[in-house]
Motif scaffolding. Sequence first.
Motif, PDB file in Angstrom:
ATOM      1  N   SER A  23       3.765 -16.952  -8.896  1.00  0.00           N
ATOM      2  CA  SER A  23       5.046 -16.623  -8.225  1.00  0.00           C
ATOM      3  C   SER A  23       5.394 -15.263  -9.153  1.00  0.00           C
ATOM      4  O   SER A  23       5.156 -15.359 -10.291  1.00  0.00           O
ATOM      5  N   HIS A  24       6.019 -14.307  -8.537  1.00  0.00           N
ATOM      6  CA  HIS A  24       6.868 -13.313  -9.269  1.00  0.00           C
ATOM      7  C   HIS A  24       8.046 -13.868 -10.171  1.00  0.00           C
ATOM      8  O   HIS A  24       8.189 -13.487 -11.213  1.00  0.00           O
ATOM      9  N   ALA A  25       8.457 -15.075  -9.824  1.00  0.00           N
ATOM     10  CA  ALA A  25       9.603 -15.730 -10.533  1.00  0.00           C
ATOM     11  C   ALA A  25       8.844 -16.399 -11.752  1.00  0.00           C
ATOM     12  O   ALA A  25       9.644 -16.474 -12.772  1.00  0.00           O
ATOM     13  N   THR A  26       7.778 -16.761 -11.657  1.00  0.00           N
ATOM     14  CA  THR A  26       7.185 -17.161 -12.931  1.00  0.00           C
ATOM     15  C   THR A  26       7.191 -16.392 -14.182  1.00  0.00           C
ATOM     16  O   THR A  26       7.264 -16.613 -15.310  1.00  0.00           O
ATOM     17  N   THR A  27       6.958 -14.800 -13.852  1.00  0.00           N
ATOM     18  CA  THR A  27       7.048 -13.979 -14.712  1.00  0.00           C
ATOM     19  C   THR A  27       8.143 -13.185 -14.837  1.00  0.00           C
ATOM     20  O   THR A  27       8.264 -12.308 -15.911  1.00  0.00           O
ATOM     21  N   GLY A  28       8.699 -12.818 -13.925  1.00  0.00           N
ATOM     22  CA  GLY A  28      10.117 -11.987 -13.775  1.00  0.00           C
ATOM     23  C   GLY A  28       9.377 -10.377 -13.648  1.00  0.00           C
ATOM     24  O   GLY A  28      10.239  -9.630 -13.770  1.00  0.00           O
ATOM     25  N   THR A  59      -2.037  -7.065  -2.028  1.00  0.00           N
ATOM     26  CA  THR A  59      -1.030  -6.326  -2.489  1.00  0.00           C
ATOM     27  C   THR A  59      -1.218  -5.163  -3.439  1.00  0.00           C
ATOM     28  O   THR A  59      -0.588  -4.051  -3.427  1.00  0.00           O
ATOM     29  N   THR A  60      -2.102  -5.447  -4.598  1.00  0.00           N
ATOM     30  CA  THR A  60      -2.719  -4.029  -5.045  1.00  0.00           C
ATOM     31  C   THR A  60      -3.042  -2.873  -4.398  1.00  0.00           C
ATOM     32  O   THR A  60      -2.596  -1.752  -4.464  1.00  0.00           O
ATOM     33  N   SER A  61      -3.708  -3.226  -3.423  1.00  0.00           N
ATOM     34  CA  SER A  61      -4.143  -2.227  -2.404  1.00  0.00           C
ATOM     35  C   SER A  61      -3.181  -1.504  -1.686  1.00  0.00           C
ATOM     36  O   SER A  61      -3.039  -0.146  -1.591  1.00  0.00           O
ATOM     37  N   MET A  62      -2.198  -2.331  -1.401  1.00  0.00           N
ATOM     38  CA  MET A  62      -1.045  -1.674  -0.474  1.00  0.00           C
ATOM     39  C   MET A  62      -0.103  -1.002  -1.437  1.00  0.00           C
ATOM     40  O   MET A  62       0.137   0.253  -1.088  1.00  0.00           O
ATOM     41  N   VAL A  63       0.117  -1.371  -2.685  1.00  0.00           N
ATOM     42  CA  VAL A  63       0.882  -0.619  -3.584  1.00  0.00           C
ATOM     43  C   VAL A  63       0.264   0.709  -3.795  1.00  0.00           C
ATOM     44  O   VAL A  63       0.737   1.964  -3.976  1.00  0.00           O
ATOM     45  N   PRO A  98      -4.793 -17.208  12.489  1.00  0.00           N
ATOM     46  CA  PRO A  98      -3.676 -16.304  11.970  1.00  0.00           C
ATOM     47  C   PRO A  98      -2.660 -16.983  10.934  1.00  0.00           C
ATOM     48  O   PRO A  98      -2.677 -18.101  11.039  1.00  0.00           O
ATOM     49  N   GLU A  99      -1.923 -16.178  10.315  1.00  0.00           N
ATOM     50  CA  GLU A  99      -1.019 -16.770   9.171  1.00  0.00           C
ATOM     51  C   GLU A  99      -0.017 -17.196  10.177  1.00  0.00           C
ATOM     52  O   GLU A  99       0.489 -16.676  11.063  1.00  0.00           O
ATOM     53  N   SER A 100       0.813 -18.265   9.579  1.00  0.00           N
ATOM     54  CA  SER A 100       1.582 -18.945  10.326  1.00  0.00           C
ATOM     55  C   SER A 100       3.050 -18.272  10.176  1.00  0.00           C
ATOM     56  O   SER A 100       4.069 -18.444  11.080  1.00  0.00           O
ATOM     57  N   THR A 101       3.314 -17.011   9.646  1.00  0.00           N
ATOM     58  CA  THR A 101       4.416 -16.665   9.439  1.00  0.00           C
ATOM     59  C   THR A 101       4.399 -14.987   9.394  1.00  0.00           C
ATOM     60  O   THR A 101       3.379 -14.720   9.222  1.00  0.00           O
ATOM     61  N   ILE A 102       5.336 -14.363   9.964  1.00  0.00           N
ATOM     62  CA  ILE A 102       5.613 -12.906   9.932  1.00  0.00           C
ATOM     63  C   ILE A 102       6.896 -12.513   9.493  1.00  0.00           C
ATOM     64  O   ILE A 102       7.822 -13.208   9.919  1.00  0.00           O
ATOM     65  N   PRO A 103       6.744 -11.849   8.321  1.00  0.00           N
ATOM     66  CA  PRO A 103       5.822 -11.203   7.809  1.00  0.00           C
ATOM     67  C   PRO A 103       4.978 -12.134   6.810  1.00  0.00           C
ATOM     68  O   PRO A 103       5.494 -13.147   6.431  1.00  0.00           O
ATOM     69  N   SER A 104       3.553 -11.797   6.781  1.00  0.00           N
ATOM     70  CA  SER A 104       2.858 -12.572   5.797  1.00  0.00           C
ATOM     71  C   SER A 104       3.352 -12.178   4.498  1.00  0.00           C
ATOM     72  O   SER A 104       3.962 -11.180   4.066  1.00  0.00           O
ATOM     73  N   HIS A 105       2.803 -12.814   3.484  1.00  0.00           N
ATOM     74  CA  HIS A 105       3.423 -13.005   2.064  1.00  0.00           C
ATOM     75  C   HIS A 105       3.047 -11.547   1.326  1.00  0.00           C
ATOM     76  O   HIS A 105       3.811 -11.470   0.377  1.00  0.00           O
ATOM     77  N   GLN A 106       1.993 -10.797   1.826  1.00  0.00           N
ATOM     78  CA  GLN A 106       1.608  -9.561   0.824  1.00  0.00           C
ATOM     79  C   GLN A 106       2.878  -8.482   1.210  1.00  0.00           C
ATOM     80  O   GLN A 106       2.941  -7.630   0.039  1.00  0.00           O
ATOM     81  N   GLY A 107       3.513  -8.395   2.259  1.00  0.00           N
ATOM     82  CA  GLY A 107       4.580  -7.368   2.290  1.00  0.00           C
ATOM     83  C   GLY A 107       5.729  -7.696   1.221  1.00  0.00           C
ATOM     84  O   GLY A 107       6.163  -6.785   0.595  1.00  0.00           O
ATOM     85  N   PRO A 108       6.446  -9.006   1.104  1.00  0.00           N
ATOM     86  CA  PRO A 108       7.293  -9.360   0.290  1.00  0.00           C
ATOM     87  C   PRO A 108       6.489  -8.756  -1.231  1.00  0.00           C
ATOM     88  O   PRO A 108       7.512  -8.727  -1.883  1.00  0.00           O
ATOM     89  N   ASP A 109       5.326  -9.552  -1.270  1.00  0.00           N
ATOM     90  CA  ASP A 109       4.912  -9.385  -2.568  1.00  0.00           C
ATOM     91  C   ASP A 109       4.817  -7.914  -2.956  1.00  0.00           C
ATOM     92  O   ASP A 109       5.109  -7.519  -4.407  1.00  0.00           O
ATOM     93  N   ALA A 110       4.384  -6.924  -2.216  1.00  0.00           N
ATOM     94  CA  ALA A 110       4.531  -5.525  -2.539  1.00  0.00           C
ATOM     95  C   ALA A 110       5.927  -5.011  -3.037  1.00  0.00           C
ATOM     96  O   ALA A 110       5.749  -4.025  -3.812  1.00  0.00           O
ATOM     97  N   GLN A 111       7.084  -5.494  -2.367  1.00  0.00           N
ATOM     98  CA  GLN A 111       8.096  -5.158  -2.940  1.00  0.00           C
ATOM     99  C   GLN A 111       8.881  -5.739  -4.091  1.00  0.00           C
ATOM    100  O   GLN A 111       9.450  -5.202  -4.563  1.00  0.00           O
TER     101      GLN A 111
END
Length: 353
Positions: free
Chosen positions: A113-118, A143-147, A187-200
Motif C-alpha cells: 500500500s501507499h501508506a506503507t512507504t508514504g 498504474t505505471t502505464s496510466m501515469v 468484473p471487479e466488484s467496485t468502481i472505481p477499481s483500485h488503479q485510479g486511486p493508485d495513480a493519484q
Amino acid sequence: MSIRVAVNGYGVIGKRVADAVRLMPDMDLVGVADVASDWRIRTAVGLDIDVYAATTPATAAMREAGVSMAGSLADLLGQIDVVVDTTPKKVAATNLPSYRAAGVKAVLQGGESHATTGHSFVAQANYASAVGRDLTRVVSCNTTSMVRVLGALQGAGLLARARGVLIRRATDPGESHQGGIMNTLVPESTIPSHQGPDAQTVLPDLDVVTIAAKASHTQTHAHFWTLQLTRSASRQEVLEALRAAPRIAFIRMTDGLTALNTTVELMRDLGRPRGDMWEVALWEDVLSVAEAEAFLTYQVHNEAIVVPETIDAIRALSGTVTDGATSIAMTDKALGMRHRFLPAPVRLHDRVH
C-alpha cells in the motif's frame, strides 16, 4: 562508485529486476534472497548470482535441496546500499524492520500500500521527490502505464479527465497451472477499481476513474480510454504529446499487430529477454480525436513494465543521479528500450530504383 543492490524475492518481477541491475553501468548486484529451493532459485545459481536464504526455514530447505548458499538475508543486507523487495503481496511490509535495522534503503512494489512507504514512484512523474528517501514504492503495472500515458497528456496541458476500462490477464503465464479464469470474464466488484486511486498517489491532480475486469488469458493487460481534453485539439497534437514522453512505444494494426498475442510474439522475434516489453505499446492508428475528446487503447506487459521504474527508483533513493531524465535515459539505453518496435515503412517514391 557503483550502487550495491540486493533483490529479495526471485520471482516474476525479482528475476527481471536482478537481470536489469546486472546490465546497469552504475550498479552491482550483490545477491538475491528467496525462500524457494526449486528450479527458480537454482536458475540464479546457474547464472552465477549469489543466493541467500530469506528466512531460517529457507536456510534448512536450501541446504536439504543442495542449493549453494552465500548466507542469510541478514548477511546480504550487511553488504548493500539498496534492497529491492519483490516478495509476494504484503510480505514486504513485514520485512521493513529488518531493512531499517540494517540501515539500507528499500524499493517496494505495487502490491504494497501507499501508506506503507508514504511515497509512490513513477520515474517520469515524480523522480525528484524520491531522491534521497529511505523508502519508496514502485506502483503496479497498470498504474505505471496510466501515469506514463495520462501523465504525458496532463503534462502537455491537454488532459482534463480520463475514464478507462482495464481488461486484466487472469494470472501470470508461469502460474496458470495453479488456477485462473476459464471461459468467463470477472468484473471487479467496485468502481472505481483500485488503479485510479493508485495513480493519484503519484499524480494527485489526475481526474481519473477506472473500471476493471479479469479475462481468461495470461498474456498482458489491455486498456481502453475515453479522455476529455482541456480544449479542442488535433489528433497530431495528442500524438506529439505522447511521443515526447519516455517509455511509450507505438504499434499499428496495419502492421498486423492486431491482438495482445501478436505483440508478445514480436517481443520474442526482437530477441527481448523472456519476451519482455518494458514500454507501453500504444496503437497509433486506433487513436482517435473528436474536438475535445480522445479515444485510445494500449497494451501493458505486467511482468516487465515496472522493471525500468525500479531501476530508476534505486538511483533516486541512493542519490547518485538527481535528475530524472538522466536516469531514465541511462536505464532505457542499457535495456534497449524503443519508441517504435518496427522500422518506419518506406514510401514508394522514397525507394531507390
